[in-house]
Design a protein around this motif. Structure first.
Motif, mmCIF file in Angstrom:
data_model
loop_
_atom_site.group_PDB
_atom_site.id
_atom_site.type_symbol
_atom_site.label_atom_id
_atom_site.label_comp_id
_atom_site.label_asym_id
_atom_site.label_seq_id
_atom_site.Cartn_x
_atom_site.Cartn_y
_atom_site.Cartn_z
ATOM 1 N N ASP A 72 -0.918 -9.385 4.596
ATOM 2 C CA ASP A 72 -0.819 -8.293 5.562
ATOM 3 C C ASP A 72 -2.222 -7.917 6.034
ATOM 4 O O ASP A 72 -2.797 -6.917 5.607
ATOM 5 N N ASN A 73 -2.757 -8.772 6.894
ATOM 6 C CA ASN A 73 -4.094 -8.635 7.471
ATOM 7 C C ASN A 73 -5.184 -9.037 6.463
ATOM 8 O O ASN A 73 -4.937 -9.116 5.259
ATOM 9 N N SER B 132 0.796 -1.218 0.000
ATOM 10 C CA SER B 132 0.000 0.000 0.000
ATOM 11 C C SER B 132 0.834 1.276 0.000
ATOM 12 O O SER B 132 0.371 2.317 -0.464
ATOM 13 N N ARG C 99 -12.543 -0.659 0.583
ATOM 14 C CA ARG C 99 -12.080 -1.994 0.979
ATOM 15 C C ARG C 99 -12.805 -3.078 0.188
ATOM 16 O O ARG C 99 -12.212 -4.107 -0.162
ATOM 17 N N LYS D 170 -6.088 2.243 1.543
ATOM 18 C CA LYS D 170 -6.219 3.614 2.049
ATOM 19 C C LYS D 170 -5.062 4.527 1.688
ATOM 20 O O LYS D 170 -5.186 5.753 1.760
ATOM 21 N N TRP D 171 -3.915 3.986 1.290
ATOM 22 C CA TRP D 171 -2.772 4.831 0.968
ATOM 23 C C TRP D 171 -2.671 5.124 -0.534
ATOM 24 O O TRP D 171 -1.620 5.532 -1.015
ATOM 25 N N TYR E 243 1.333 -0.030 -4.891
ATOM 26 C CA TYR E 243 0.561 -1.209 -5.303
ATOM 27 C C TYR E 243 1.128 -1.801 -6.597
ATOM 28 O O TYR E 243 0.396 -2.310 -7.450
ATOM 29 N N THR F 145 -1.304 -7.147 0.130
ATOM 30 C CA THR F 145 -1.919 -6.225 1.089
ATOM 31 C C THR F 145 -3.435 -6.260 0.980
ATOM 32 O O THR F 145 -3.992 -6.578 -0.073
ATOM 33 N N ASP F 146 -4.092 -5.905 2.089
ATOM 34 C CA ASP F 146 -5.556 -5.869 2.125
ATOM 35 C C ASP F 146 -6.094 -4.449 2.039
ATOM 36 O O ASP F 146 -7.307 -4.241 2.035
ATOM 37 N N ASP F 147 -5.219 -3.449 1.957
ATOM 38 C CA ASP F 147 -5.588 -2.091 2.355
ATOM 39 C C ASP F 147 -5.415 -1.076 1.212
ATOM 40 O O ASP F 147 -4.302 -0.863 0.729
ATOM 41 N N ASN G 72 -8.900 -9.076 4.418
ATOM 42 C CA ASN G 72 -9.898 -8.207 3.796
ATOM 43 C C ASN G 72 -11.250 -8.920 3.859
ATOM 44 O O ASN G 72 -11.335 -10.127 3.618
#
Length: 610
Positions: free
Chosen positions: A208-209, A107, A181, A153-154, A111, A149-151, A211
């Motif tokens: 990384d976590n 993120s 998301r 937001k960045w 990406y 990654t799951d995210d 979703n």
């Protein structure tokens, strides 16, 4: 098709260790024939991870400095700079890393996808960087795992968006917002399947976590079905379907390299500690040649090996793939440092826990260290003195009932004098302490001495959680444990069957909570271990005298001992008045769990000369 991996010998080795080091075998029950076949406790895909000591973590992508805003410009800079997968593989081998985790689809790194993807949505290289790395690594016996990654937001951190919702929407034939998301979950979900299909030699995914989209659409279950050879690792979450849980960048311990004291995953779960090798800075190269503390990183490597934890070492590759000079010096150092002591770090399990072994942690005169036990030769233990004693040429450790036959310096082979008495081993005549890890090879007799055999002692408790009864305290197995059901104070009563000699209690608490003192750093204490205790004795179970011992049990990993002096009794009552975790940490407050309690009646005695 992906090559088939051999069925692991790890389970058989652990069974051998248990038989040699425990007083009685564990109580595994045969599978019921009427039940559907279950996945093995240690599936074949986990063999590489279970055998591994370390891995190499690489955060490297479009925003590696100097930052690139265009995917093609970044790829050109990578190629023009001379990037080659062989460099990363060679560096991994210097660190004795069995696997490389490539974190490019990150993120904070744009990406970027280091493969020629057919799915639009973010940067994808025309050059098959991932494929080249997998082939180069496999040639040298190193596996590659892909970070996901799951995210989302960045996505606009740099002032422009790195996610192309319009392109992905056109590809799917419906509107999808990749900055949400849900939308990002759908996009990354598709990428998992593309990679699984195109890279049969890829070893696994590092997640990384989670979703929500992945979980709702059973992503992990589908990976298991389509690619049962692939491993799954999760960062900071212990999701049952995952093969391994990774713990991110632990700091604030004493000593500072003692990362295991901040980890909350109990053995035999596959556990990894991921950390930055540079002292400061980001997970990725930020344009600076950051300092590297050799002692800190060697200590982490040894500490993790001594606790059956994998070291995932993060180095910050530059755009051309190479490491900054100070990190390069560290890998060059490790190339020469590790081989003379490698037998004590590879093919071993952490000592002082479920596999027996000397007690790790704080030793005599300010020394600190860890214990490893050879899987192939369980009578060989290694004492890793990572912090030498303040003075002198000797170190004393708790022997945990292991009678010693011989001690030598692993590097030189020089035989060392030793004395064993009153539950401790003192090794003498160490000519010089290594600044990072003095390794003492200790040969022991096959079975522990001076401990009443498991199952000759029974246990009861004033409280227990359903499914975790007090009987588990003395069943000789570490896959069962007693749980206080969040009730403390609580009392445990051990029945020796008749009046017998008792000199100490050896307590293996479940290693599911951190042990280091968080209060020192302004955070509440979160160790779920015993704090205040009292021990009383009775010959008939009715009449109890005044406590023979009372005190505070240290919050530390590994077997903890309560010495009783020489006593003759049938019943021993351990009253636990408090645990370490603060009330403000409900996950651990009063959540006492204990794997095993052993009652000792004697100690090995002996000595050896040089």
């Amino acid at each position: 098709m992906r090559r088939q991996r051999a069925v692991p010998l790890w389970t058989a080795t652990v069974t051998l260790l248990a038989g040699l080091l425990l007083a009685t075998p564990s109580t595994a029950q045969p599978a019921q024939s009427a039940q559907p076949a279950a996945e093995p406790a240690y599936p074949a895909r986990q063999e590489m991870l279970r055998k591994a000591t370390a891995g190499l973590f690489l955060h490297w992508g479009m925003f590696t400095r100097p930052l690139h805003t265009d995917c093609r410009a970044w790829e050109k800079a990578v190629t023009d700079g001379g990037w080659t997968p062989d460099y990363w593989v060679a560096e991994a081998r210097k660190l004795r890393a069995s696997y490389i985790v490539l974190a490019t689809f990150h993120s904070r790194l744009g990406y970027a996808r280091p493969w020629p993807s057919r799915i639009p949505g973010s940067c994808a290289t025309e050059r098959d960087i991932l494929g080249e790395l997998v082939k180069a690594a496999n040639r040298e016996g190193v596996e590659v795992i892909l970070y996901m990654t799951d995210d989302p937001k960045w996505h606009s951190e740099q002032g422009f968006t790195t996610l192309d919702s319009a392109a992905y929407s056109a590809h799917k034939g419906r509107p999808v917002d990749l900055t949400t998301r849900e939308g990002f979950g759908a996009y990354s979900y598709d990428l998992f399947f593309e990679v699984m299909a195109d890279y049969p030699e890829l070893a696994g995914f590092w997640i990384d976590n989670d979703n929500e989209y992945w979980e709702r659409n059973k992503l992990y279950e589908q990976i298991r079905e389509r690619r049962p050879d692939m491993t799954l690792s999760n960062n900071n979450e212990d999701t049952p379907i995952m093969d391994m849980v990774s713990h991110e960048q632990k700091t604030g311990m004493t000593p500072p390299y003692d990362q295991p004291s901040a980890i909350w995953t109990p053995m035999p779960r596959l556990t990894e500690s991921c950390y930055k090798v540079p002292d400061t800075g980001s997970w990725w190269y930020d344009g600076q040649d950051r300092p590297v503390s050799t002692g800190l990183n060697v200590g982490r490597y040894v500490a993790n090996a001594g606790t059956s934890i994998k070291s995932l070492m993060n180095l910050t590759a530059m755009v051309d793939g190479r490491f900054p000079p100070q990190q390069q010096r560290f890998t060059d150092f490790m190339k020469d440092y590790l081989p003379p002591i490698w037998s004590s770090l590879s093919g071993v399990v952490g000592g002082g826990y479920r596999y027996g072994g000397f007690q790790p942690g704080a030793w005599s005169d300010g020394a600190y260290g860890y214990v490893t036990i050879s899987e192939q030769r369980p009578t060989r233990q290694y004492l890793h003195v990572t912090t030498p004693p303040r003075s002198g040429d000797q170190v004393t450790v708790r022997d945990n009932g292991h009678r010693v036959r011989r001690v030598s310096d692993l590097r030189t082979g020089r035989k060392l004098a030793f004395e064993q008495r009153d539950g401790s081993l003192t090794v003498k005549g160490v000519a010089a302490w290594d600044p990072y890890d003095t390794v003492l090879a200790v040969d022991t007799h096959p079975r522990r001495e001076g401990v009443h055999p498991a199952r000759t002692v029974t246990a009861s408790a004033t409280a227990e959680k359903q499914g975790h009864p007090a009987a588990a305290l003395t069943d000789g197995g570490y896959d069962t444990y007693w749980d206080s059901d969040a009730r403390v104070p609580v009392a445990l009563t051990l029945d020796l069957g008749r009046v017998r000699k008792a000199r100490f209690l050896g307590i293996n608490q479940r290693e599911w909570s951190p042990t280091y003192n968080r209060e020192t750093f302004g955070r509440a204490e979160d160790s779920a271990r015993i704090k205040d205790y009292r021990v009383s004795l009775s010959r008939d179970g009715t009449t109890w005298g005044a406590p023979v011992r009372a005190g505070v049990l240290e919050s530390a990993r590994g077997t903890r001992f309560i010495d009783l002096g020489t006593r003759y009794t049938r019943y021993i009552r351990l009253e636990i008045d408090s645990t370490w975790a603060a009330e403000t940490v409900p996950r651990f407050h009063r959540q006492l769990q204990i794997d095993e309690i052993q009652v000792g009646y004697g100690h090995p005695r002996g000595s050896g000369r040089r």
